[in-house]
Design a protein around this motif. Structure first.
Motif, PDB file in Angstrom:
ATOM      1  N   LEU A 129       0.824  -1.210   0.000  1.00  0.00           N
ATOM      2  CA  LEU A 129       0.000   0.000   0.000  1.00  0.00           C
ATOM      3  C   LEU A 129       0.860   1.262   0.000  1.00  0.00           C
ATOM      4  O   LEU A 129       1.654   1.491   0.911  1.00  0.00           O
ATOM      5  CB  LEU A 129      -0.936   0.019   1.206  1.00  0.00           C
ATOM      6  CG  LEU A 129      -1.996   1.124   1.188  1.00  0.00           C
ATOM      7  CD1 LEU A 129      -2.893   0.993  -0.041  1.00  0.00           C
ATOM      8  CD2 LEU A 129      -2.840   1.099   2.447  1.00  0.00           C
ATOM      9  N   GLY A 130       0.703   2.081  -1.042  1.00  0.00           N
ATOM     10  CA  GLY A 130       1.457   3.326  -1.148  1.00  0.00           C
ATOM     11  C   GLY A 130       0.610   4.568  -0.984  1.00  0.00           C
ATOM     12  O   GLY A 130       1.114   5.621  -0.611  1.00  0.00           O
ATOM     13  N   ALA A 131      -0.696   4.459  -1.265  1.00  0.00           N
ATOM     14  CA  ALA A 131      -1.571   5.626  -1.160  1.00  0.00           C
ATOM     15  C   ALA A 131      -3.006   5.174  -0.901  1.00  0.00           C
ATOM     16  O   ALA A 131      -3.393   4.059  -1.281  1.00  0.00           O
ATOM     17  CB  ALA A 131      -1.511   6.467  -2.430  1.00  0.00           C
ATOM     18  N   PHE A 132      -3.766   6.049  -0.258  1.00  0.00           N
ATOM     19  CA  PHE A 132      -5.182   5.769  -0.010  1.00  0.00           C
ATOM     20  C   PHE A 132      -5.972   7.058  -0.201  1.00  0.00           C
ATOM     21  O   PHE A 132      -5.669   8.078   0.412  1.00  0.00           O
ATOM     22  CB  PHE A 132      -5.404   5.229   1.393  1.00  0.00           C
ATOM     23  CG  PHE A 132      -6.784   4.656   1.584  1.00  0.00           C
ATOM     24  CD1 PHE A 132      -7.037   3.315   1.333  1.00  0.00           C
ATOM     25  CD2 PHE A 132      -7.838   5.455   1.990  1.00  0.00           C
ATOM     26  CE1 PHE A 132      -8.313   2.783   1.477  1.00  0.00           C
ATOM     27  CE2 PHE A 132      -9.111   4.943   2.148  1.00  0.00           C
ATOM     28  CZ  PHE A 132      -9.353   3.591   1.885  1.00  0.00           C
ATOM     29  N   PHE A 133      -6.980   6.975  -1.072  1.00  0.00           N
ATOM     30  CA  PHE A 133      -7.826   8.131  -1.334  1.00  0.00           C
ATOM     31  C   PHE A 133      -9.256   7.865  -0.876  1.00  0.00           C
ATOM     32  O   PHE A 133      -9.774   6.753  -1.032  1.00  0.00           O
ATOM     33  CB  PHE A 133      -7.814   8.476  -2.830  1.00  0.00           C
ATOM     34  CG  PHE A 133      -6.633   9.303  -3.226  1.00  0.00           C
ATOM     35  CD1 PHE A 133      -6.764  10.655  -3.519  1.00  0.00           C
ATOM     36  CD2 PHE A 133      -5.364   8.739  -3.283  1.00  0.00           C
ATOM     37  CE1 PHE A 133      -5.661  11.425  -3.864  1.00  0.00           C
ATOM     38  CE2 PHE A 133      -4.260   9.488  -3.625  1.00  0.00           C
ATOM     39  CZ  PHE A 133      -4.407  10.844  -3.913  1.00  0.00           C
ATOM     40  N   PHE A 134      -9.855   8.901  -0.304  1.00  0.00           N
ATOM     41  CA  PHE A 134     -11.245   8.802   0.128  1.00  0.00           C
ATOM     42  C   PHE A 134     -12.149   9.430  -0.926  1.00  0.00           C
ATOM     43  O   PHE A 134     -12.099  10.626  -1.192  1.00  0.00           O
ATOM     44  CB  PHE A 134     -11.446   9.510   1.470  1.00  0.00           C
ATOM     45  CG  PHE A 134     -10.912   8.741   2.636  1.00  0.00           C
ATOM     46  CD1 PHE A 134     -11.622   7.684   3.175  1.00  0.00           C
ATOM     47  CD2 PHE A 134      -9.683   9.067   3.183  1.00  0.00           C
ATOM     48  CE1 PHE A 134     -11.131   6.964   4.253  1.00  0.00           C
ATOM     49  CE2 PHE A 134      -9.172   8.355   4.268  1.00  0.00           C
ATOM     50  CZ  PHE A 134      -9.904   7.305   4.805  1.00  0.00           C
ATOM     51  N   SER A 135     -12.925   8.569  -1.538  1.00  0.00           N
ATOM     52  CA  SER A 135     -13.954   8.975  -2.480  1.00  0.00           C
ATOM     53  C   SER A 135     -15.145   8.096  -2.158  1.00  0.00           C
ATOM     54  O   SER A 135     -14.970   6.920  -1.822  1.00  0.00           O
ATOM     55  CB  SER A 135     -13.472   8.749  -3.915  1.00  0.00           C
ATOM     56  OG  SER A 135     -14.441   9.186  -4.842  1.00  0.00           O
ATOM     57  N   GLY A 136     -16.342   8.633  -2.242  1.00  0.00           N
ATOM     58  CA  GLY A 136     -17.492   7.861  -1.795  1.00  0.00           C
ATOM     59  C   GLY A 136     -18.381   7.340  -2.901  1.00  0.00           C
ATOM     60  O   GLY A 136     -18.152   7.563  -4.087  1.00  0.00           O
ATOM     61  N   THR A 137     -19.406   6.635  -2.477  1.00  0.00           N
ATOM     62  CA  THR A 137     -20.513   6.236  -3.343  1.00  0.00           C
ATOM     63  C   THR A 137     -21.761   6.283  -2.479  1.00  0.00           C
ATOM     64  O   THR A 137     -21.665   6.425  -1.252  1.00  0.00           O
ATOM     65  CB  THR A 137     -20.272   4.849  -3.961  1.00  0.00           C
ATOM     66  OG1 THR A 137     -21.265   4.600  -4.959  1.00  0.00           O
ATOM     67  CG2 THR A 137     -20.331   3.748  -2.899  1.00  0.00           C
ATOM     68  N   ALA A 138     -22.915   6.194  -3.099  1.00  0.00           N
ATOM     69  CA  ALA A 138     -24.163   6.364  -2.351  1.00  0.00           C
ATOM     70  C   ALA A 138     -25.166   5.282  -2.725  1.00  0.00           C
ATOM     71  O   ALA A 138     -25.001   4.558  -3.708  1.00  0.00           O
ATOM     72  CB  ALA A 138     -24.760   7.741  -2.627  1.00  0.00           C
ATOM     73  N   LEU A 139     -26.213   5.193  -1.916  1.00  0.00           N
ATOM     74  CA  LEU A 139     -27.292   4.258  -2.165  1.00  0.00           C
ATOM     75  C   LEU A 139     -28.610   5.019  -2.083  1.00  0.00           C
ATOM     76  O   LEU A 139     -28.969   5.544  -1.026  1.00  0.00           O
ATOM     77  CB  LEU A 139     -27.257   3.123  -1.131  1.00  0.00           C
ATOM     78  CG  LEU A 139     -28.192   1.945  -1.355  1.00  0.00           C
ATOM     79  CD1 LEU A 139     -27.940   1.283  -2.700  1.00  0.00           C
ATOM     80  CD2 LEU A 139     -28.025   0.925  -0.229  1.00  0.00           C
ATOM     81  N   ASN A 140     -29.286   5.127  -3.221  1.00  0.00           N
ATOM     82  CA  ASN A 140     -30.588   5.803  -3.308  1.00  0.00           C
ATOM     83  C   ASN A 140     -30.528   7.253  -2.832  1.00  0.00           C
ATOM     84  O   ASN A 140     -31.390   7.707  -2.074  1.00  0.00           O
ATOM     85  CB  ASN A 140     -31.650   5.037  -2.500  1.00  0.00           C
ATOM     86  CG  ASN A 140     -31.839   3.614  -2.989  1.00  0.00           C
ATOM     87  OD1 ASN A 140     -31.823   3.360  -4.191  1.00  0.00           O
ATOM     88  ND2 ASN A 140     -32.018   2.680  -2.065  1.00  0.00           N
ATOM     89  N   ASP A 141     -29.516   7.963  -3.274  1.00  0.00           N
ATOM     90  CA  ASP A 141     -29.402   9.379  -2.924  1.00  0.00           C
ATOM     91  C   ASP A 141     -30.053  10.227  -4.016  1.00  0.00           C
ATOM     92  O   ASP A 141     -29.833   9.972  -5.212  1.00  0.00           O
ATOM     93  CB  ASP A 141     -27.931   9.769  -2.774  1.00  0.00           C
ATOM     94  CG  ASP A 141     -27.767  11.167  -2.227  1.00  0.00           C
ATOM     95  OD1 ASP A 141     -27.727  11.318  -0.994  1.00  0.00           O
ATOM     96  OD2 ASP A 141     -27.679  12.115  -3.027  1.00  0.00           O
ATOM     97  N   PRO A 142     -30.845  11.250  -3.657  1.00  0.00           N
ATOM     98  CA  PRO A 142     -31.521  12.062  -4.672  1.00  0.00           C
ATOM     99  C   PRO A 142     -30.588  12.825  -5.599  1.00  0.00           C
ATOM    100  O   PRO A 142     -30.938  13.118  -6.744  1.00  0.00           O
ATOM    101  CB  PRO A 142     -32.384  13.019  -3.839  1.00  0.00           C
ATOM    102  CG  PRO A 142     -31.791  13.004  -2.466  1.00  0.00           C
ATOM    103  CD  PRO A 142     -31.219  11.642  -2.290  1.00  0.00           C
ATOM    104  N   LEU A 143     -29.387  13.143  -5.137  1.00  0.00           N
ATOM    105  CA  LEU A 143     -28.418  13.871  -5.956  1.00  0.00           C
ATOM    106  C   LEU A 143     -27.401  12.952  -6.622  1.00  0.00           C
ATOM    107  O   LEU A 143     -27.011  13.166  -7.773  1.00  0.00           O
ATOM    108  CB  LEU A 143     -27.658  14.890  -5.102  1.00  0.00           C
ATOM    109  CG  LEU A 143     -28.363  16.194  -4.739  1.00  0.00           C
ATOM    110  CD1 LEU A 143     -27.473  17.016  -3.823  1.00  0.00           C
ATOM    111  CD2 LEU A 143     -28.711  16.997  -5.986  1.00  0.00           C
TER     112      LEU A 143
END
Length: 223
Positions: A129-143
């Protein structure tokens, strides 16, 4: 085509460092594309082996793991559909190139929030492991919809117009991941989030960035 693009990246890194008068670029993120049946570990190895021989002026090549190809799956097709983490590890270990993980893309692959922690554990076992990025996903979000690779932001439970009310990326999950990552030396951290809808003003976008950065920092150091 991919290697041709990397010649441009290589030139740009030299230009950036020259303008800054120092080593300004620490890492170069790559993917194990193309998708599906066109991707292969052997071709990836050959490409990375060639790239390693180039002068990156101290910057380190890293392979970002995206969701792996699945010809059939419940709940939708693959988003990126690149190589599996196991296949990528097999190549990276031969070349001493680290992997970069992305919280949202690990979760998208398995359709489970726990998958991000599982991938951290696997990369830690392999010392890759050299890097970790936080990016999300959603479940049934209106936007932000459901299971999209749209860089869904951290859920803040605010009244802001860009708030991701059903984002699976919460403060508690950021804290949980960071506790595991604290055990791994020299890991680069980052966030990769973007607001919706497109009609947001510049002021709203700046507010979004300020609040997201602060919330990530607070969650990262929380007990």
């Amino acid at each position: 085509a991919a290697m041709s693009r990397m010649t441009l990246v290589h030139r740009r890194i030299h230009e950036i460092n020259a303008r800054c008068g120092r080593q300004a670029v620490r890492g170069i993120e790559l993917h194990s594309a193309p998708t599906g049946p066109y991707a292969g570990a052997q071709e990836l190895y050959r490409s990375l082996e060639e790239l390693e021989a180039w002068d990156w002026q101290g910057a380190r090549l890293m392979l970002e793991h995206c969701d792996a190809w699945r010809a059939e799956r419940d709940g939708g097709e693959s988003i990126k559909g690149f190589l599996t983490l196991k296949d990528e590890f097999a190549v990276l270990k031969q070349l001493n190139i680290p992997v970069s993980l992305n919280w949202g893309r690990s979760v998208l692959e398995e359709r489970r929030p726990e998958a991000a922690l599982e991938h951290i554990a696997l990369a830690r076992e392999e010392s890759l492991l050299g890097a970790f990025f936080f990016s999300g996903t959603a479940l049934n979000d209106p936007l932000y919809g459901s299971w999209t690779d749209s860089h869904v932001p951290l859920q803040l439970q605010s009244s802001a117009p860009w708030e991701a009310k059903q984002s699976l990326l919460t403060r508690a999950r950021v804290t949980e991941a960071c506790k595991m990552l604290a055990e791994i030396p020299e890991v680069l951290f980052g966030i990769k989030v973007q607001p919706a809808p497109p009609s947001l003003t510049v002021a709203e976008r700046l507010d979004f960035l300020a609040r997201q950065i602060l919330a990530f920092e607070q969650a990262r150091i929380a007990d």
